[in-house]
Design a protein around this motif. Structure first.
Motif, PDB file in Angstrom:
ATOM      1  N   CYS A  63       0.761  -0.935  -0.065  1.00  0.00           N
ATOM      2  CA  CYS A  63       0.036  -0.344  -0.029  1.00  0.00           C
ATOM      3  C   CYS A  63       0.631   1.317   0.645  1.00  0.00           C
ATOM      4  O   CYS A  63       0.695   2.009  -0.483  1.00  0.00           O
TER       5      CYS A  63
ATOM      6  N   SER B  24       3.594   3.804  -0.213  1.00  0.00           N
ATOM      7  CA  SER B  24       5.035   4.036  -1.586  1.00  0.00           C
ATOM      8  C   SER B  24       6.335   3.411  -1.173  1.00  0.00           C
ATOM      9  O   SER B  24       6.737   2.963  -2.004  1.00  0.00           O
TER      10      SER B  24
ATOM     11  N   ALA C 226      -2.653   0.203  -4.779  1.00  0.00           N
ATOM     12  CA  ALA C 226      -2.856   1.778  -3.752  1.00  0.00           C
ATOM     13  C   ALA C 226      -1.824   2.296  -3.724  1.00  0.00           C
ATOM     14  O   ALA C 226      -1.570   3.793  -3.601  1.00  0.00           O
TER      15      ALA C 226
ATOM     16  N   THR D 176       1.050   5.060  -4.692  1.00  0.00           N
ATOM     17  CA  THR D 176       0.414   6.404  -6.185  1.00  0.00           C
ATOM     18  C   THR D 176       1.417   7.295  -6.560  1.00  0.00           C
ATOM     19  O   THR D 176       1.240   8.212  -7.060  1.00  0.00           O
TER      20      THR D 176
ATOM     21  N   TYR E 157       5.440   9.132  -0.513  1.00  0.00           N
ATOM     22  CA  TYR E 157       3.948   9.915  -1.101  1.00  0.00           C
ATOM     23  C   TYR E 157       3.994  10.694  -0.362  1.00  0.00           C
ATOM     24  O   TYR E 157       3.695  11.752  -1.336  1.00  0.00           O
TER      25      TYR E 157
ATOM     26  N   TYR F 226      -0.715   9.543   6.002  1.00  0.00           N
ATOM     27  CA  TYR F 226      -1.847   8.377   6.941  1.00  0.00           C
ATOM     28  C   TYR F 226      -2.320   8.902   8.427  1.00  0.00           C
ATOM     29  O   TYR F 226      -2.506   9.093   8.391  1.00  0.00           O
TER      30      TYR F 226
ATOM     31  N   HIS G 220      -9.965   6.386  -3.130  1.00  0.00           N
ATOM     32  CA  HIS G 220     -10.578   5.702  -5.058  1.00  0.00           C
ATOM     33  C   HIS G 220     -11.412   5.579  -5.251  1.00  0.00           C
ATOM     34  O   HIS G 220     -11.789   4.874  -6.121  1.00  0.00           O
TER      35      HIS G 220
ATOM     36  N   LEU H 274      -9.595   0.653  -0.248  1.00  0.00           N
ATOM     37  CA  LEU H 274      -8.203  -0.100  -0.712  1.00  0.00           C
ATOM     38  C   LEU H 274      -8.408  -1.703  -0.335  1.00  0.00           C
ATOM     39  O   LEU H 274      -7.824  -2.531  -1.084  1.00  0.00           O
TER      40      LEU H 274
HETATM   41  N1  PHE Z   1      -1.523   5.433  -1.679  1.00  0.00           N
HETATM   42  C1  PHE Z   1      -0.932   6.061  -0.205  1.00  0.00           C
HETATM   43  C2  PHE Z   1       0.966   5.453  -0.443  1.00  0.00           C
HETATM   44  O1  PHE Z   1       1.697   5.448  -1.582  1.00  0.00           O
HETATM   45  C3  PHE Z   1      -1.194   4.921   0.200  1.00  0.00           C
HETATM   46  C4  PHE Z   1      -2.421   4.814   0.148  1.00  0.00           C
HETATM   47  C5  PHE Z   1      -3.307   3.784  -0.837  1.00  0.00           C
HETATM   48  C6  PHE Z   1      -2.942   4.092   1.757  1.00  0.00           C
HETATM   49  C7  PHE Z   1      -5.011   3.900   0.068  1.00  0.00           C
HETATM   50  C8  PHE Z   1      -4.225   4.210   2.157  1.00  0.00           C
HETATM   51  C9  PHE Z   1      -5.453   3.635   1.390  1.00  0.00           C
HETATM   52  O2  PHE Z   1       1.635   5.810   0.278  1.00  0.00           O
END
Ligand code: PHE
Length: 360
Positions: free
Chosen positions: A87, A89, A110, A112, A160, A212, A259, A287
């Motif tokens: 999850c 990055s 997830a 990003t 991230y 987070y 998302h 997620l």
């Molecule tokens: N997008 C976040 C990252 O890249 C992680 C994340 C995704 C957290 C979806 C919560 C829900 O670090």
């Protein structure tokens, strides 16, 4: 579902590495729930080529330095055909070079940060990336919320956070807004009072926290204690059932992007929400839906490739167009990134409510 013959023979193994325990355990739980549901659905429908699908799980305990080892073990010892994770990055960036060196596909549900899929042609993501998410948030803050003065509070240890803050700041200033403060914290921080006190003196009308859910909840609490009234704004990292447990009433009015919303009216999503609720007693977060889609997308690519061979599977994944999933249709672009809508959520009456959807 039509009755399918029970799958037999050698399982098709998918390697799953995630923060099942530790600081970001809520992410690991959601991802695992979604993935397990997908694997069970696949097996109920006869598996892949009549073979059962098996999820091999590695817990990195939310710690840095664990995900590369997990990826190596899953590839060499467990002989998985593809990896699903992470999850955060930061942790996907640790594992991605291992997958790339092995020529084995990794699908992140997830992560990003743009650097993730830039590691190489074996790395795929089924969600939008932060150049989109950051621009969406800045534009929403400026146009829909009428915010003009933003303070940033950045986790300097997380790519991230740093990346999302950067895109947000560029878009917000291009629109005419001002970045009036930029403060830092490090991942496991529990006390944000010094940074929040500095921010208080800038008369920021929004506090952008690309972090987070644990940090989000604590920041909300401490900001209100200090009399800071700025609208708290965040990205997909806010989304967890624990957000409200940690931040409570201090989160009222918080806005974040994500998302997917379990409020989606699409038939596939409705069926998923019903099955998820029946099994886990709670609504799925984005997620969970993205993790479900990751497993199904890999299964679809294996079928299209006609094989689990790494090179063939990688090619089939790269050719993914209009794959129908829970989070909408997934098309992967030339950077192996998905192009997807963003959902805008607001905390109202202690609930996270869908207030808007933004198309790419
Ligand atoms: N997008 C976040 C990252 O890249 C992680 C994340 C995704 C957290 C979806 C919560 C829900 O670090």
């Amino acid at each position: 579902l039509a009755h399918a013959a029970a799958p037999t023979g050698e399982p098709v193994k998918l390697g799953f590495f995630m923060s099942v325990t530790g600081r970001d355990a809520s992410f690991g739980e959601a991802a695992l729930r979604g993935s397990r549901l997908a694997v069970d659905d696949l097996n109920a429908a006869g598996g892949i080529f009549g073979r059962p699908v098996e999820l091999v799980v590695e817990d990195n305990r939310s710690l840095p330095g664990e995900s590369a080892t997990a990826a190596k073990k899953l590839i060499t010892r467990n002989k998985v055909v593809a990896l699903i994770g992470e999850c955060a990055s930061s942790r996907t960036l640790e594992a991605a070079p291992v997958a790339q060196a092995a020529g084995l596909p990794l699908v992140t549900p997830a992560s990003t940060n743009p650097k993730v899929t830039a590691v190489g042609d074996c790395i795929f993501r089924v969600c939008f990336a932060d150049p989109f998410q950051g621009a969406v948030l800045a534009t929403y803050a400026w146009k829909n919320l009428g915010l003009r003065r933003a303070a940033l509070l950045i986790d300097s240890t997380a790519p991230y956070s740093v990346g999302l803050a950067d895109v947000f700041a560029k878009t917000f200033t291009a629109l005419g807004g001002a970045i009036v403060a930029s403060q830092k914290y490090s991942g496991d921080a529990k006390d944000f009072r010094a940074q929040l006190t500095a921010i208080r003196s800038t008369q920021a009308d929004t506090l952008f926290l690309p972090g987070y859910y644990v940090a989000a909840g604590l920041v909300a609490q401490q900001a209100r204690e200090l009399g800071l009234r700025s609208t708290l704004l965040g990205g997909d990292g806010f989304e967890a059932p624990q957000l409200i447990e940690i931040g409570g009433a201090a989160l009222e009015g918080t806005v974040y992007s994500t998302h997917y919303s379990a409020e989606s009216k699409a038939p596939a999503s409705r069926r998923f929400v019903t099955a998820y609720r029946a099994r886990y007693g709670a609504a799925p977060v984005g997620l969970a839906a993205l993790s479900y889609d990751s497993v199904q997308l890999i299964a679809d690519a294996v079928r299209r490739a006609g094989s689990t061979e790494r090179g063939a599977l990688k090619k089939a994944l790269a050719a993914t167009r209009d794959f129908p999933g829970i989070t909408g249709r997934t098309t992967l672009d030339e950077h192996r990134d998905a192009i997807k809508e963003a959902a805008i959520m607001m905390v109202r009456g202690g609930q996270c409510v869908l207030v808007d959807s933004i198309r790419p």
